[in-house]
Design a protein around this motif. Structure first.
Motif, PDB file in Angstrom:
ATOM      1  N   ALA A 151       1.185  -1.406   0.158  1.00 19.79           N
ATOM      2  CA  ALA A 151      -0.363   0.074  -0.146  1.00 19.79           C
ATOM      3  C   ALA A 151       0.611   1.144   0.121  1.00 19.79           C
ATOM      4  O   ALA A 151       1.717   1.034   0.603  1.00 19.79           O
ATOM      5  CB  ALA A 151      -0.586   0.129   0.684  1.00 19.79           C
ATOM      6  N   PRO A 152      -0.113   2.111  -0.502  1.00 20.48           N
ATOM      7  CA  PRO A 152       1.030   3.022  -0.748  1.00 20.48           C
ATOM      8  C   PRO A 152       1.335   4.306   0.500  1.00 20.48           C
ATOM      9  O   PRO A 152       0.693   3.299   1.229  1.00 20.48           O
ATOM     10  CB  PRO A 152       0.094   4.859  -1.667  1.00 20.48           C
ATOM     11  N   PRO A 153       2.471   5.220   1.439  1.00 20.92           N
ATOM     12  CA  PRO A 153       2.910   5.425   2.841  1.00 20.92           C
ATOM     13  C   PRO A 153       1.241   6.486   2.634  1.00 20.92           C
ATOM     14  O   PRO A 153       0.444   7.116   1.799  1.00 20.92           O
ATOM     15  CB  PRO A 153       3.354   6.556   2.495  1.00 20.92           C
ATOM     16  N   LEU A 154       0.823   5.650   4.362  1.00 21.87           N
ATOM     17  CA  LEU A 154      -0.763   6.497   4.365  1.00 21.87           C
ATOM     18  C   LEU A 154      -0.426   8.344   4.524  1.00 21.87           C
ATOM     19  O   LEU A 154      -1.792   8.513   4.191  1.00 21.87           O
ATOM     20  CB  LEU A 154      -0.366   6.313   6.404  1.00 21.87           C
ATOM     21  N   VAL A 156      -1.500   9.593   0.403  1.00 26.87           N
ATOM     22  CA  VAL A 156      -2.685   9.245   1.039  1.00 26.87           C
ATOM     23  C   VAL A 156      -3.779  10.742   0.908  1.00 26.87           C
ATOM     24  O   VAL A 156      -4.724  10.565   0.956  1.00 26.87           O
ATOM     25  CB  VAL A 156      -2.844   8.314   0.945  1.00 26.87           C
ATOM     26  N   VAL A 157      -3.049  10.945   2.333  1.00 25.82           N
ATOM     27  CA  VAL A 157      -3.837  11.270   3.187  1.00 25.82           C
ATOM     28  C   VAL A 157      -3.816  12.491   2.538  1.00 25.82           C
ATOM     29  O   VAL A 157      -4.709  13.676   2.449  1.00 25.82           O
ATOM     30  CB  VAL A 157      -3.489  12.052   4.567  1.00 25.82           C
ATOM     31  N   ALA A 187      -6.743   3.358  -8.001  1.00 20.94           N
ATOM     32  CA  ALA A 187      -7.244   2.986  -6.716  1.00 20.94           C
ATOM     33  C   ALA A 187      -7.973   3.217  -5.497  1.00 20.94           C
ATOM     34  O   ALA A 187      -8.912   3.316  -5.112  1.00 20.94           O
ATOM     35  CB  ALA A 187      -6.542   1.551  -6.910  1.00 20.94           C
ATOM     36  N   GLN A 188      -6.980   4.469  -4.646  1.00 20.24           N
ATOM     37  CA  GLN A 188      -7.266   5.342  -4.217  1.00 20.24           C
ATOM     38  C   GLN A 188      -8.179   6.468  -4.131  1.00 20.24           C
ATOM     39  O   GLN A 188      -8.668   6.692  -3.658  1.00 20.24           O
ATOM     40  CB  GLN A 188      -5.964   5.795  -3.243  1.00 20.24           C
ATOM     41  N   VAL A 199     -11.595  11.456   4.789  1.00 15.85           N
ATOM     42  CA  VAL A 199      -9.715  11.210   5.436  1.00 15.85           C
ATOM     43  C   VAL A 199     -10.279   9.715   6.406  1.00 15.85           C
ATOM     44  O   VAL A 199      -9.510   8.244   5.882  1.00 15.85           O
ATOM     45  CB  VAL A 199      -9.352  11.569   5.913  1.00 15.85           C
ATOM     46  N   TYR A 215     -11.677   7.191   4.051  1.00 21.12           N
ATOM     47  CA  TYR A 215     -10.037   5.975   3.262  1.00 21.12           C
ATOM     48  C   TYR A 215      -9.016   5.345   4.713  1.00 21.12           C
ATOM     49  O   TYR A 215      -8.901   4.295   4.285  1.00 21.12           O
ATOM     50  CB  TYR A 215      -9.247   6.863   3.525  1.00 21.12           C
ATOM     51  N   LEU A 216      -9.173   5.376   6.132  1.00 21.13           N
ATOM     52  CA  LEU A 216      -8.617   4.925   6.634  1.00 21.13           C
ATOM     53  C   LEU A 216      -9.184   3.098   6.735  1.00 21.13           C
ATOM     54  O   LEU A 216      -8.950   2.662   7.222  1.00 21.13           O
ATOM     55  CB  LEU A 216      -8.342   5.478   7.778  1.00 21.13           C
ATOM     56  N   VAL A 237      -9.511   1.320   2.972  1.00 25.43           N
ATOM     57  CA  VAL A 237      -7.784   0.930   2.294  1.00 25.43           C
ATOM     58  C   VAL A 237      -6.851   0.219   3.427  1.00 25.43           C
ATOM     59  O   VAL A 237      -6.112  -0.361   2.997  1.00 25.43           O
ATOM     60  CB  VAL A 237      -7.071   2.475   2.162  1.00 25.43           C
ATOM     61  N   PHE A 238      -7.031   1.546   4.861  1.00 27.49           N
ATOM     62  CA  PHE A 238      -5.179   1.136   5.090  1.00 27.49           C
ATOM     63  C   PHE A 238      -5.707   0.493   6.399  1.00 27.49           C
ATOM     64  O   PHE A 238      -5.911  -1.056   7.147  1.00 27.49           O
ATOM     65  CB  PHE A 238      -5.210   2.361   6.007  1.00 27.49           C
TER      66      PHE A 238
END
Lengths: 483, 648
Positions: free
Chosen positions: A201-204, A207-208, A270-271, B635, B638-639, B642-643
């Motif tokens: 996954a890309p760095p958090l 993406v934020v 995708a994000q 956000v 998202y978290l 995705v995460f």
């Protein structure tokens, strides 16, 4: 890469900047009475800039901070066309309402200059520069009738919220910079590609940062939930300014978003696809539902543009070349429909005063069949009735979305357009089936009538010119993908 | 080819009149229908002569109609003796009714429409009788139903006429549903709908069973009973008869043509046509016998008490159709068809005569307001006498021959049901004679009960109405005598030429000729008795009927109210159906479909719109708040999506 190459790449913007300075000097020394000629000179300046854009080289400039590709050219042409037409619409209004100060066209030209820089930006700093140049000019024109309470309020609201969105944007840019070490689009692209090849996954933080950047940009295209300023500003600003707001900045902002998302963040599709999908659905739905409750035609157009931006975002959400092509075609169609509609709104005058209620249109077909027919064409087109232009705009974005597997999004879009059809058709019903009220002042003004006619013809017979527009939009979309 | 012309001439007339009649006016519209109809009647006589007496059988396959999988249907016409008799009767009566209508409908504002409907009906009736497969027959069957509906409701501004038309249509749908099921059953079992193939296959199918809801059921019996239900609807047999009296709301020529002479006999014709199937289904025939005999009796009792001149004749029709059915039930198809023909003549005569009276009496139909019309309209009175004599089965009138052979056949069947039918038929014959003369006496004799104005204006009908009556009277007098030998006499075998199948050895008609002496005499005797009783009641002692009615109060009310069939149906079917429909409309359609569907969606959109507008408060901090919430939401979402998965 010499300085000469750089200058040749940015020559259209450079020319426009010099033109603005000259006009500013003329205005300063000749005074307010010279507003009308300067407005004409603004249009001439747009035409000449457009000529330079078309003939200019396709290249990078200033170490990759600035880019001129087919995508930029296509977008710039739409911006200049929209800006030129809307400035022309304002002539009659300015003369009557005494808003003919020479600063108005100067500010609009500055805004256009900012937009041109935006769509050619290949670096977050350039982007921010263009964006703020545009925004600051628009804050002022929104409040241009400073003796008018609503206008002042509109300008102030726009400014405060715009500042907030700029803050979000800058915060996002700083996050992106922090996690990638660059603000250059080209560098960012490679960094993200490298990053992704290793990790799952890309760095958090990146993406934020992307979310914040997108939020800041979404404000400019008034996507839900960053749309709140739109109805108030549309209603409060002088009508010619509103028509300007509705067209050129929207095109610039959507082009900017497309460039940012496809270019540096192309690998994170995708994000961001999810965010864009959410924004699109929210915009289409709110635009459709809230417009039903409106009585003021300018507010109605505000919600209409919100939902149109939603449809454009559907094409963007597809994230494919087809999608970008569809977005560009959509914006071209959007331009003509909106310019035409605002021409009609500007013709809504009674005993020298502007009227803005939808009910004032009642029975228009009996008092002014030409205008009623033109407005009916625009409304049908916005509702997406074939074979008018608006139908094809929607068709292409939905096709692109379906091809990218976003079937649910396309279905929601279709449903929203059914709801939206209600308030477009209601305007037509009012004009053609209700008892007429007092007729509007005539003549409406030669610029308004001719622009109305031109837009109506383009909207009605868009199918004829669909081929060239579609293929040049396709070329522009390809260039964005670096093909 | 001229055989087909006889069938299609009425259609041509109907189409031309329907299309251009209103523009051309009444006279051309009448000519455009009457002339093709007269030609058609002439052809009908010719067809009967050639097919019936010269034994030519012609089948004309015009074109392939449709084919779908195993189902292939052609436009096929079958002209055997049975069809020829029917074509003759239909075209003859129809032509007379057409001519009569010129006079009867002269003052109506919609003459072209009426004439077009009449001709259209005739076409469909001819299609029905000449069909060579079930589908084409069904086409004619539904076509006459449609025409009947249109004609009953011809005076569409009268609420009662509309109600009667709908009633006729709906009751017929019940029968038609049975008919349709029967046809589907035929296709399922025989794999074809052509008469030839079905008839050829019937002996093999007879006796085989199929499983229906766990019961072993005989296939052919089931199919035949279903088909008979169709016949019951069309021919107004007990249970499905309720529409016929109400159908008298239509103009009188319509009652004569459709609701006496032709359409209502379609059921009889259909069963006779399908004799090769019914003959192998004895249980179905038993059902036919019981239904027919019961109807003959039951309708006759109601006829005794009715006061509307047309309704009396309508119940009489119902009763006579019952005779035909029980004749079929005991296997005497020729007798049934013979009675069908003679009945067509004398019943059409009676109806048109009644029409003549009504016409002369300024549209008065209630017999209690008539009387003493003998001096005013002698020709009509004489013709009505002829019709009534034929109906009552007085010797040497048409009805005598045909009714006698039916009753003799029933007697000769020597089965329990046959004997039941015989005695019930005798009782009905007595009642028939009684109510016929009740009608005559109440209408033509005694002091008048009409108001002076109407009575003064009462007049004999014009020649254009009287002439058809005379033609029909000739039929009512001579058709029995002339047809006897051919239909049911020694020439029978030769005449029918295999168009009707009768098993049984020796056949039932043969047996009917050798019954005891008193059997043929009895119907005539009870007929005379009935007439005498009517004479006593309505001529000698006019106060007697009221006293008798009072003395048998319950019986009288029961009969007068038509055995309470309408009330019963109202309670059992109509009320619940109405309530169900109302419930589905209000609850199902209104609340569920409209409520959730269009109305609900519209209301929902309105609410959402109002909500969306309320969001726009105008306060800057609300706007900013919305933006920030938006960012936080995006956000956060998202978290989680995705995460959240990756971290967990």
């Amino acid at each position: 890469m010499g300085v000469l190459t750089d200058i040749s790449v940015i020559w259209p913007e450079l020319f426009l900047a010099i033109w603005i300075m000259v006009m500013l000097m003329i205005g300063v020394f000749r005074g307010d009475g010279f507003g009308a000629p300067i407005a004409w000179f603004a249009v001439i300046g747009f035409v000449m800039t457009g000529f330079f854009v078309l003939t200019g080289p396709i290249d990078l400039a200033f170490n990759g901070q600035y880019i001129s590709d087919k995508f930029a050219v296509f977008s710039k042409m739409l911006i200049l066309l929209g800006a030129g037409l809307t400035v022309m619409l304002s002539f009659g209004y300015n003369k009557r309402e005494g808003t003919g100060a020479f600063e108005m066209p100067i500010l609009l030209m500055f805004a256009v200059l900012g937009m041109l820089i935006m769509v050619s930006a290949n670096n977050f700093i350039t982007l921010y520069l263009g964006l703020e140049l545009q925004s600051l000019s628009l804050y002022i024109v929104a409040a241009f009738r400073r003796d008018n309470l609503r206008s002042s309020e509109a300008g102030l609201k726009y400014f405060v919220l715009g500042a907030l969105s700029s803050g979000l944007l800058l915060y996002g840019i700083s996050l992106v910079y922090g996690y990638s070490g660059s603000v250059d689009f080209g560098v960012l692209e490679t960094v993200i590609a490298d990053n992704l090849s290793g990790a799952a996954a890309p760095p958090l933080g990146l993406v934020v940062g992307l979310v914040f950047v997108l939020s800041g940009l979404a404000f400019k295209i008034s996507a839900v939930p960053f749309h709140m300023w739109t109805p108030d500003v549309y209603e409060g600003a002088p009508t010619p300014v509103t028509s300007f707001f509705a067209v050129a900045p929207k095109i610039a902002a959507i082009a900017l978003i497309a460039r940012v998302l496809i270019g540096p963040f192309g690998d994170l599709v995708a994000q961001w696809q999810q965010i864009v999908t959410v924004l699109a659905i929210a915009s289409m739905a709110l635009g459709a539902f809230a417009a039903i409750g409106q009585r003021n035609i300018k507010r109605l157009m505000a919600y209409s543009s919100i939902s149109h931006m939603g449809y454009a975002l559907v094409g963007l959400a597809a994230g494919s070349q087809k999608g970008i092509q569809a977005v560009l075609v959509y914006m071209a169609i959007y331009l003509f429909m909106n310019v035409g509609t605002f021409a009609c709104i500007l013709a809504m005058r009674r005993q020298g005063r502007m009227v803005e209620d939808i009910d004032d249109l009642a029975g228009l077909s009996k008092t002014n069949l030409g205008m009623a027919s033109a407005l009916a064409i625009f409304m049908f087109s916005m509702a997406g009735i074939p074979p008018l232009a608006g139908f094809f705009g929607k068709l292409f974005v939905f096709l692109a979305a379906v091809e990218s597997g976003l079937v649910v999004l396309a279905v929601i879009g279709l449903l929203a357009s059914v709801v939206a059809a209600f308030y477009y058709l209601r305007v037509i019903k009012l004009m053609f089936f209700d008892e007429p009220v007092e007729s509007f002042d005539r003549p409406a003004g030669s610029e308004i009538t001719s622009i109305m006619t031109l837009s109506a013809i383009v909207t009605l017979f868009f199918l004829v010119g669909l081929g060239p527009v579609y293929s040049s939009a396709g070329a522009a979309a390809r260039s964005l993908f670096g093909l | 080819m001229f055989y087909l012309l006889a069938i299609f001439l009425p259609l041509i007339g109907a189409a031309m009149t329907g299309a251009f009649g209103n523009r051309l006016g009444n006279r051309p519209a009448q000519m455009m229908t009457v002339i093709p109809m007269l030609l058609s009647a002439a052809l009908g006589c010719l067809i009967l002569a050639q097919v019936g007496f010269a034994h030519r059988e012609i089948e004309t396959v015009a074109i392939n109609w449709f084919s779908s999988g195993a189902l292939e249907v052609s436009w096929a016409f079958r002209f055997d003796t049975l069809t020829a008799v029917m074509v003759f009767v239909v075209t003859m009566v129809s032509a007379m009714v057409h001519v009569y209508s010129i006079g009867y409908m002269a003052h109506d504002p919609h003459v072209p429409r009426f004439m077009a409907y009449l001709s259209l009906f005739t076409f469909f009736m001819l299609m029905l009788v000449s069909a060579d497969n079930f589908v084409q027959m069904f086409l004619g069957w539904e076509g006459v139903g449609l025409s009947s509906y249109l004609l009953i409701g011809f005076w569409y501004k009268r609420e009662t006429a509309n109600a009667a038309a709908i009633k006729a249509f709906v009751v017929n749908r019940v029968g038609d549903f049975g008919f349709l099921l029967g046809i589907l059953g035929v296709f399922l079992v025989f794999g074809s709908l052509d008469f030839d193939q079905v008839f050829a296959g019937s002996p093999d199918i007879a006796g085989t069973n199929f499983n229906f809801l766990g019961f072993e059921t005989d296939i052919l019996t089931t199919i035949c009973i279903l088909l008979f239900i169709g016949a019951m609807g069309k021919s107004a047999q007990i249970g499905l008869h309720t529409w016929l009296p109400d159908a008298m709301e239509g103009p009188t020529p319509v009652s004569a043509l459709i609701h006496a002479a032709t359409m209502v006999t379609a059921g009889v014709f259909m069963v006779a046509r399908l004799s090769p199937m019914f003959e192998y289904a004895p249980i179905a025939l038993a059902v036919v016998t019981v239904v027919g005999a019961t109807t003959a009796f039951f309708a006759a009792t109601i006829g005794l008490t009715q006061t509307d001149i047309k309704r009396v004749i309508a119940y009489s029709t119902c009763s006579q159709l019952g005779y035909m059915f029980f004749a079929i039930g005991v296997g005497a198809y020729p007798a049934a068809i013979f009675h069908l023909m003679t009945h067509a003549f004398f019943k059409a005569l009676l109806f048109l005569g009644a029409g003549s009276v009504i016409h002369g009496m300024s549209d008065e139909q209630d017999m209690r307001k008539m009387g003493g019309l003998w001096s005013k309209m002698r020709v009509t009175a004489v013709l009505m006498w002829v019709g009534s004599l034929a109906l009552a089965g007085m010797p040497f009138f048409a009805g005598y021959y045909s009714k006698d052979i039916i009753l003799e056949s029933a007697f000769a069947a020597h089965t329990g049901l046959g004997t039941y039918a015989f005695w019930v038929g005798i009782a009905a014959a007595a009642m028939t004679a009684f109510y016929s003369w009740r009608l005559i006496f109440m209408t033509f004799n005694g002091p008048t009960r009409a108001d002076a104005h109407t009575y003064d204006h009462a007049h004999e009908s014009p020649p254009v109405m009287i002439a058809p009556l005379i033609v029909l009277a000739l039929g009512a007098i001579f058709s029995g005598w002339l047809g006897f030998e051919y239909f049911v006499g020694h020439e029978m075998e030769h005449f029918w030429n295999g168009s009707i199948l009768m098993l049984g050895e020796p056949d039932i008609i043969e047996a009917a000729h050798h019954v005891p002496e008193w059997v043929p005499l009895l119907p005539a005797l009870v007929g005379v008795a009935g007439i005498a009783l009517a004479f006593l009641f309505y001529k000698m002692m006019p106060t007697l009927p009221a006293r008798v009615a009072g003395g048998f109060g319950f019986v009288y009310r029961f009969v007068f109210n038509k055995w309470f069939f309408d009330e019963l149906y109202e309670k059992i079917f109509i009320r619940p159906a109405f309530r169900l429909g109302h419930g589905l409309w209000k609850g199902g359609d209104g609340q569920v479909i409209d409520g959730v569907g269009p109305d609900g969606v519209a209301a929902g959109v309105k609410n959402l719109a109002a909500g969306a507008v309320r969001l726009q408060t105008g306060y800057l901090y609300h706007y900013a708040f919305a933006m920030l919430i938006g960012v936080v939401g995006l956000v956060g979402w998202y978290l989680i999506t995705v995460f959240g998965g990756g971290a967990g």
